[in-house]
Design a protein around this motif. Structure first.
Motif, mmCIF file in Angstrom:
data_model
loop_
_atom_site.group_PDB
_atom_site.id
_atom_site.type_symbol
_atom_site.label_atom_id
_atom_site.label_comp_id
_atom_site.label_asym_id
_atom_site.label_seq_id
_atom_site.Cartn_x
_atom_site.Cartn_y
_atom_site.Cartn_z
ATOM 1 N N ASN A 110 6.360 -52.774 -24.539
ATOM 2 C CA ASN A 110 7.727 -52.905 -23.469
ATOM 3 C C ASN A 110 7.011 -53.593 -22.222
ATOM 4 O OD1 ASN A 110 7.985 -50.083 -24.646
ATOM 5 N ND2 ASN A 110 10.097 -50.485 -23.856
ATOM 6 N N ALA A 150 13.237 -52.163 -21.228
ATOM 7 C CA ALA A 150 13.649 -51.214 -21.839
ATOM 8 C C ALA A 150 14.893 -51.609 -22.711
ATOM 9 C CB ALA A 150 13.856 -50.180 -20.880
ATOM 10 N N THR A 153 19.394 -48.324 -21.191
ATOM 11 C CA THR A 153 18.948 -47.813 -19.986
ATOM 12 C C THR A 153 18.154 -46.621 -19.850
ATOM 13 O OG1 THR A 153 21.144 -48.760 -19.225
ATOM 14 C CG2 THR A 153 20.058 -47.184 -17.695
ATOM 15 N N PRO A 154 17.140 -46.591 -19.411
ATOM 16 C CA PRO A 154 16.042 -45.462 -19.589
ATOM 17 C C PRO A 154 16.380 -44.330 -18.386
ATOM 18 C CG PRO A 154 15.006 -47.363 -18.321
ATOM 19 C CD PRO A 154 16.303 -47.792 -18.553
ATOM 20 N N SER A 169 10.484 -43.804 -28.202
ATOM 21 C CA SER A 169 11.111 -43.901 -26.850
ATOM 22 C C SER A 169 10.616 -43.797 -25.811
ATOM 23 C CB SER A 169 12.277 -42.729 -26.967
ATOM 24 O OG SER A 169 13.218 -42.802 -28.078
ATOM 25 N N VAL A 171 8.459 -45.274 -22.682
ATOM 26 C CA VAL A 171 8.164 -46.559 -22.215
ATOM 27 C C VAL A 171 6.964 -46.401 -21.491
ATOM 28 C CG1 VAL A 171 8.886 -48.401 -20.821
ATOM 29 C CG2 VAL A 171 10.693 -47.087 -22.125
ATOM 30 N N VAL A 210 9.028 -42.128 -18.351
ATOM 31 C CA VAL A 210 10.081 -43.125 -18.413
ATOM 32 C C VAL A 210 10.573 -43.084 -19.931
ATOM 33 C CG1 VAL A 210 11.144 -45.507 -18.171
ATOM 34 C CG2 VAL A 210 9.476 -44.431 -16.398
ATOM 35 N N VAL A 211 11.760 -42.671 -20.314
ATOM 36 C CA VAL A 211 12.144 -42.791 -21.688
ATOM 37 C C VAL A 211 13.577 -43.561 -21.566
ATOM 38 C CG1 VAL A 211 13.084 -41.186 -23.462
ATOM 39 C CG2 VAL A 211 11.601 -40.299 -21.752
ATOM 40 N N GLN A 212 13.456 -44.573 -22.694
ATOM 41 C CA GLN A 212 14.550 -45.490 -23.073
ATOM 42 C C GLN A 212 15.657 -44.832 -23.902
ATOM 43 O OE1 GLN A 212 12.757 -49.082 -24.446
ATOM 44 N NE2 GLN A 212 12.203 -48.229 -26.575
#
Length: 222
Positions: A110, A150, A153-154, A169, A171, A210-212
């Protein structure tokens, strides 16, 4: 000539800054940046001025061995000279973080670009093993700009209670967090979206993750 296309004209940026031209393209002005920055190899889509691109490998011999062993890390290019450079990666969404004498851990896949003032290294998540697919990520520390991508959208989650994230997932997350690997209790359980559902990244402490909205780009089939 008239067109809604011209709503996307080039934006001006401050010297040396990373600035989004739109949600999927980054512009870097080399003026005042110390003369160079690092970017993912092959991410340049356009440039203006006298700009040089040099293969940087994995960032040194030590990191090269880590990358070969772990599969983590980045194929980098050193971008130097004077002018403006435009970067993108598979039309993924791009976000710029400005670190101020702090650290963040990022999935190497990423990472799009970062200031030369930042230090970075490849580290293993505690509890990761070959059985769980391993989990090696890249830690950035110092002061400077870091651009990440990403695919989907995260969401930014505040970690103030134990938090579990699909490993593909995730990031990035705060280096202040304690990280480990959690195994789903029932071997045949399917709780996520991909093939790695049996293991999750476990985070605790105080910070963010942060999770995409995906597990990354689909693997092409023959």
């Amino acid at each position: 000539m008239r067109s809604s296309l011209f709503n996307h004209e080039e934006r001006s940026v401050e010297p040396g800054s990373f600035q989004l031209q739109n949600e999927r393209m980054l512009k870097v002005d080399l003026t005042g940046s110390g003369g160079f920055f690092f970017a993912k190899q092959g991410s340049m889509v356009a440039y203006q001025g006298d700009v040089d691109f040099a293969y940087e490998g994995s960032g040194g011999l030590g990191k090269m061995f880590k990358k070969a062993f772990t599969g983590e890390g980045m194929s980098l290019m050193k971008v130097s000279g004077s002018g403006d450079v435009f970067l993108a990666q598979d039309a993924d969404e791009i976000f710029v973080l400005y670190l101020e004498d702090e650290g963040v851990t990022v999935n190497g896949k990423n990472v799009l670009a970062f200031d030369s003032t930042l230090k970075w290294d490849i580290n293993r998540t505690e509890g990761a093993s070959m059985l769980s697919g391993g989990l090696f990520n890249t830690t950035f520390t110092g002061t400077g700009a870091l651009a990440i991508t990403a695919y989907g959208t995260p969401v930014v989650l505040n970690v103030d209670v134990p938090t579990f994230v699909d490993m593909q997932s995730a990031v990035l997350w705060s280096t202040s967090l304690q990280s480990s690997i959690r195994k789903t209790a029932k071997l045949g359980a399917v709780i996520g979206r991909g093939s790695g559902e049996a293991y999750q990244l476990a985070l605790s402490g105080q910070g963010i993750v942060v999770v995409q909205a995906s597990e990354g780009h689909p693997v092409p089939t023959a």
